[in-house]
Design a protein around this motif. Structure first.
Motif, PDB file in Angstrom:
ATOM      1  N   GLY A  89      16.931 -47.525  10.002  1.00  0.00           N
ATOM      2  CA  GLY A  89      16.875 -46.489   8.984  1.00  0.00           C
ATOM      3  C   GLY A  89      16.917 -45.078   9.533  1.00  0.00           C
ATOM      4  N   ARG A  90      16.700 -44.920  10.846  1.00  0.00           N
ATOM      5  CA  ARG A  90      16.684 -43.579  11.425  1.00  0.00           C
ATOM      6  C   ARG A  90      17.872 -43.333  12.361  1.00  0.00           C
ATOM      7  NH1 ARG A  90      10.591 -42.142  13.222  1.00  0.00           N
ATOM      8  NH2 ARG A  90      10.739 -44.106  14.400  1.00  0.00           N
ATOM      9  N   ILE A  91      18.877 -44.176  12.279  1.00  0.00           N
ATOM     10  CA  ILE A  91      20.125 -43.904  12.986  1.00  0.00           C
ATOM     11  C   ILE A  91      20.853 -42.790  12.239  1.00  0.00           C
ATOM     12  CG2 ILE A  91      22.415 -44.827  13.560  1.00  0.00           C
ATOM     13  CD1 ILE A  91      21.082 -47.510  14.099  1.00  0.00           C
ATOM     14  N   THR A  92      21.272 -41.774  12.955  1.00  0.00           N
ATOM     15  CA  THR A  92      21.896 -40.614  12.336  1.00  0.00           C
ATOM     16  C   THR A  92      23.363 -40.484  12.750  1.00  0.00           C
ATOM     17  OG1 THR A  92      21.304 -39.150  14.168  1.00  0.00           O
ATOM     18  CG2 THR A  92      19.688 -39.390  12.388  1.00  0.00           C
ATOM     19  N   ARG A  93      24.088 -39.679  12.003  1.00  0.00           N
ATOM     20  CA  ARG A  93      25.468 -39.390  12.363  1.00  0.00           C
ATOM     21  C   ARG A  93      25.539 -38.767  13.758  1.00  0.00           C
ATOM     22  NH1 ARG A  93      30.290 -38.494   9.755  1.00  0.00           N
ATOM     23  NH2 ARG A  93      29.320 -38.701   7.690  1.00  0.00           N
ATOM     24  N   ARG A  94      24.612 -37.857  14.052  1.00  0.00           N
ATOM     25  CA  ARG A  94      24.611 -37.200  15.360  1.00  0.00           C
ATOM     26  C   ARG A  94      24.453 -38.221  16.477  1.00  0.00           C
ATOM     27  NH1 ARG A  94      20.443 -32.392  17.432  1.00  0.00           N
ATOM     28  NH2 ARG A  94      21.178 -32.344  19.599  1.00  0.00           N
ATOM     29  N   TRP A  95      23.556 -39.187  16.296  1.00  0.00           N
ATOM     30  CA  TRP A  95      23.355 -40.203  17.332  1.00  0.00           C
ATOM     31  C   TRP A  95      24.626 -41.018  17.527  1.00  0.00           C
ATOM     32  CZ3 TRP A  95      23.606 -45.552  17.303  1.00  0.00           C
ATOM     33  CH2 TRP A  95      23.139 -46.178  18.460  1.00  0.00           C
ATOM     34  N   VAL A  96      25.271 -41.419  16.437  1.00  0.00           N
ATOM     35  CA  VAL A  96      26.511 -42.179  16.540  1.00  0.00           C
ATOM     36  C   VAL A  96      27.573 -41.350  17.252  1.00  0.00           C
ATOM     37  CG1 VAL A  96      28.398 -43.248  15.242  1.00  0.00           C
ATOM     38  CG2 VAL A  96      26.032 -43.600  14.520  1.00  0.00           C
ATOM     39  N   GLU A  97      27.703 -40.079  16.882  1.00  0.00           N
ATOM     40  CA  GLU A  97      28.708 -39.223  17.497  1.00  0.00           C
ATOM     41  C   GLU A  97      28.446 -39.048  18.990  1.00  0.00           C
ATOM     42  OE1 GLU A  97      31.357 -38.140  16.170  1.00  0.00           O
ATOM     43  OE2 GLU A  97      31.058 -38.355  14.013  1.00  0.00           O
ATOM     44  N   GLU A  98      27.186 -38.847  19.367  1.00  0.00           N
ATOM     45  CA  GLU A  98      26.863 -38.646  20.782  1.00  0.00           C
ATOM     46  C   GLU A  98      27.147 -39.901  21.596  1.00  0.00           C
ATOM     47  OE1 GLU A  98      22.825 -37.349  20.832  1.00  0.00           O
ATOM     48  OE2 GLU A  98      23.335 -35.241  20.414  1.00  0.00           O
ATOM     49  N   ASN A  99      26.826 -41.067  21.052  1.00  0.00           N
ATOM     50  CA  ASN A  99      27.049 -42.307  21.803  1.00  0.00           C
ATOM     51  C   ASN A  99      28.520 -42.644  21.905  1.00  0.00           C
ATOM     52  OD1 ASN A  99      24.542 -44.241  22.580  1.00  0.00           O
ATOM     53  ND2 ASN A  99      23.964 -42.792  21.001  1.00  0.00           N
ATOM     54  N   THR A 100      29.264 -42.394  20.838  1.00  0.00           N
ATOM     55  CA  THR A 100      30.687 -42.694  20.912  1.00  0.00           C
ATOM     56  C   THR A 100      31.407 -41.697  21.805  1.00  0.00           C
ATOM     57  OG1 THR A 100      31.019 -41.472  18.824  1.00  0.00           O
ATOM     58  CG2 THR A 100      30.763 -43.857  18.685  1.00  0.00           C
ATOM     59  N   ALA A 101      30.835 -40.508  21.970  1.00  0.00           N
ATOM     60  CA  ALA A 101      31.422 -39.526  22.881  1.00  0.00           C
ATOM     61  C   ALA A 101      31.191 -39.908  24.339  1.00  0.00           C
ATOM     62  CB  ALA A 101      30.844 -38.141  22.615  1.00  0.00           C
ATOM     63  N   GLN A 102      30.231 -40.808  24.593  1.00  0.00           N
ATOM     64  CA  GLN A 102      29.897 -41.216  25.959  1.00  0.00           C
ATOM     65  C   GLN A 102      30.608 -42.500  26.382  1.00  0.00           C
ATOM     66  OE1 GLN A 102      25.608 -41.396  26.220  1.00  0.00           O
ATOM     67  NE2 GLN A 102      25.347 -39.291  25.511  1.00  0.00           N
ATOM     68  N   GLY A 103      31.562 -42.948  25.602  1.00  0.00           N
ATOM     69  CA  GLY A 103      32.342 -44.102  26.019  1.00  0.00           C
ATOM     70  C   GLY A 103      32.239 -45.320  25.125  1.00  0.00           C
ATOM     71  N   LEU A 104      31.233 -45.366  24.232  1.00  0.00           N
ATOM     72  CA  LEU A 104      31.126 -46.467  23.282  1.00  0.00           C
ATOM     73  C   LEU A 104      31.931 -46.067  22.046  1.00  0.00           C
ATOM     74  CD1 LEU A 104      29.867 -49.151  22.341  1.00  0.00           C
ATOM     75  CD2 LEU A 104      27.908 -47.832  21.485  1.00  0.00           C
ATOM     76  N   SER A 105      33.145 -46.555  21.951  1.00  0.00           N
ATOM     77  CA  SER A 105      34.019 -46.129  20.861  1.00  0.00           C
ATOM     78  C   SER A 105      33.435 -46.535  19.512  1.00  0.00           C
ATOM     79  CB  SER A 105      35.407 -46.742  21.026  1.00  0.00           C
ATOM     80  OG  SER A 105      35.383 -48.130  20.722  1.00  0.00           O
ATOM     81  N   LYS A 106      33.880 -45.866  18.458  1.00  0.00           N
ATOM     82  CA  LYS A 106      33.373 -46.196  17.129  1.00  0.00           C
ATOM     83  C   LYS A 106      33.770 -47.614  16.729  1.00  0.00           C
ATOM     84  CE  LYS A 106      32.885 -41.517  15.333  1.00  0.00           C
ATOM     85  NZ  LYS A 106      33.237 -40.530  14.290  1.00  0.00           N
ATOM     86  N   ALA A 107      34.956 -48.037  17.129  1.00  0.00           N
ATOM     87  CA  ALA A 107      35.373 -49.403  16.816  1.00  0.00           C
ATOM     88  C   ALA A 107      34.498 -50.422  17.543  1.00  0.00           C
ATOM     89  CB  ALA A 107      36.837 -49.596  17.183  1.00  0.00           C
ATOM     90  N   ALA A 108      34.195 -50.158  18.833  1.00  0.00           N
ATOM     91  CA  ALA A 108      33.313 -51.056  19.580  1.00  0.00           C
ATOM     92  C   ALA A 108      31.918 -51.060  18.968  1.00  0.00           C
ATOM     93  CB  ALA A 108      33.257 -50.634  21.046  1.00  0.00           C
ATOM     94  N   TYR A 109      31.462 -49.902  18.509  1.00  0.00           N
ATOM     95  CA  TYR A 109      30.156 -49.807  17.861  1.00  0.00           C
ATOM     96  C   TYR A 109      30.121 -50.640  16.578  1.00  0.00           C
ATOM     97  CZ  TYR A 109      26.297 -47.750  15.189  1.00  0.00           C
ATOM     98  OH  TYR A 109      25.159 -47.568  14.423  1.00  0.00           O
ATOM     99  N   VAL A 110      31.183 -50.575  15.783  1.00  0.00           N
ATOM    100  CA  VAL A 110      31.231 -51.342  14.539  1.00  0.00           C
ATOM    101  C   VAL A 110      31.207 -52.838  14.825  1.00  0.00           C
ATOM    102  CG1 VAL A 110      32.684 -51.927  12.551  1.00  0.00           C
ATOM    103  CG2 VAL A 110      32.332 -49.529  13.187  1.00  0.00           C
ATOM    104  N   GLU A 111      31.964 -53.275  15.833  1.00  0.00           N
ATOM    105  CA  GLU A 111      31.929 -54.700  16.169  1.00  0.00           C
ATOM    106  C   GLU A 111      30.537 -55.101  16.656  1.00  0.00           C
ATOM    107  OE1 GLU A 111      33.959 -57.919  19.222  1.00  0.00           O
ATOM    108  OE2 GLU A 111      35.157 -56.214  18.541  1.00  0.00           O
ATOM    109  N   LEU A 112      29.901 -54.243  17.432  1.00  0.00           N
ATOM    110  CA  LEU A 112      28.542 -54.500  17.889  1.00  0.00           C
ATOM    111  C   LEU A 112      27.602 -54.655  16.700  1.00  0.00           C
ATOM    112  CD1 LEU A 112      26.639 -52.747  20.753  1.00  0.00           C
ATOM    113  CD2 LEU A 112      25.664 -52.697  18.465  1.00  0.00           C
TER     114      LEU A 112
END
Length: 250
Positions: free
Chosen positions: A97-120
């Motif tokens: 419930g506390r995952i934010t857009r900023r956290w997603v953006e920062e992690n995907t900027a570090q090499g975890l692509s958004k597509a890989a994140y969605v599959e995860l």
């Protein structure tokens, strides 16, 4: 031995439930769109590790989960250079419930692509739901499958938009070509669109949801489904309570 036999279950189990569990276990072991079979199984193992992680327990009680530093208790299958992947799995399981857009953006900027994140996310949600089914019945968790060799197909839908959520999704008009069957009964609700950046993740979720809850086609039945022992009002009461306990963001 065939997995998901449920011979020692305290209640009769409808045959479509173990069939769905076995089908997903086979998919889990195979390469996906962005992760190998070994990585997908390691994500599944980390889904289980997260519940016993002391750092996650402390972070869950913190006023903000973003001001703490620490290390997760992990199984090692997703060890560095993928610490952000471990953190993503643990957050999804213990504090979604506390995952934010900023956290997603920062992690995907570090090499975890958004597509890989969605599959995860798709793997975590599916494994967690199957495991919770076992826990609710007092059954031992099913051993994870042996990974199969092969490389991810890196498939991505041709039509994507960014009008909802933190990641691209297939818009209502975008279910064409290989995505033509994504909207069961023609419904493209946001909760269905959420995993569409990786279409197979959505298909896996729909398959499990059809067995463990209701299919999208049957959602229009607000009284009682002949294949269910409880009526729709009772089902929604249970679903709402589970969502509240899990602090469902949606």
């Amino acid at each position: 031995m065939q997995p998901f036999r449920y011979d020692d279950a305290p209640f009769p189990i409808r045959p479509d439930i173990p069939e769905a569990h076995r089908e997903f276990w086979g998919r889990l072991a195979a390469p996906g769109s962005w992760w190998t079979g070994a990585q997908r199984v390691a994500i599944a193992a980390e889904t289980r590790n997260a519940l016993a992680c002391p750092f996650c327990a402390v972070r869950k009680q913190a006023l903000s989960p973003y001001g703490l530093e620490g290390e997760h208790t992990q199984g090692g299958g997703l060890a560095p250079p993928m610490p952000s992947v471990v953190d993503a799995v643990h957050r999804i399981v213990t504090d979604p419930g506390r995952i934010t857009r900023r956290w997603v953006e920062e992690n995907t900027a570090q090499g975890l692509s958004k597509a890989a994140y969605v599959e995860l996310v798709g793997v975590v949600v599916a494994v967690f739901s199957i495991d919770e089914f076992h826990r609710a019945l007092g059954l031992a968790l099913e051993p994870l499958p042996v990974p199969r060799a092969g490389e991810p197909d890196r498939y991505q839908p041709a039509v994507l938009g960014e009008d909802i959520g933190f990641v691209p999704t297939v818009p209502p008009h975008g279910a064409v070509g290989r995505e033509a069957g994504l909207w069961p009964a023609g419904r493209s609700a946001n909760v269905i669109r959420a995993l569409t950046l990786v279409p197979q993740a959505l298909r896996d979720w729909l398959m499990l949801a059809s067995a463990q809850y209701l299919s999208v086609e049957r959602m229009a039945n607000f009284v009682k489904d002949a294949a269910r022992c409880i009526n729709r009002m009772q089902m929604e009461l249970v679903a709402a309570r589970v969502s509240a306990v899990n602090e469902c963001y949606y």
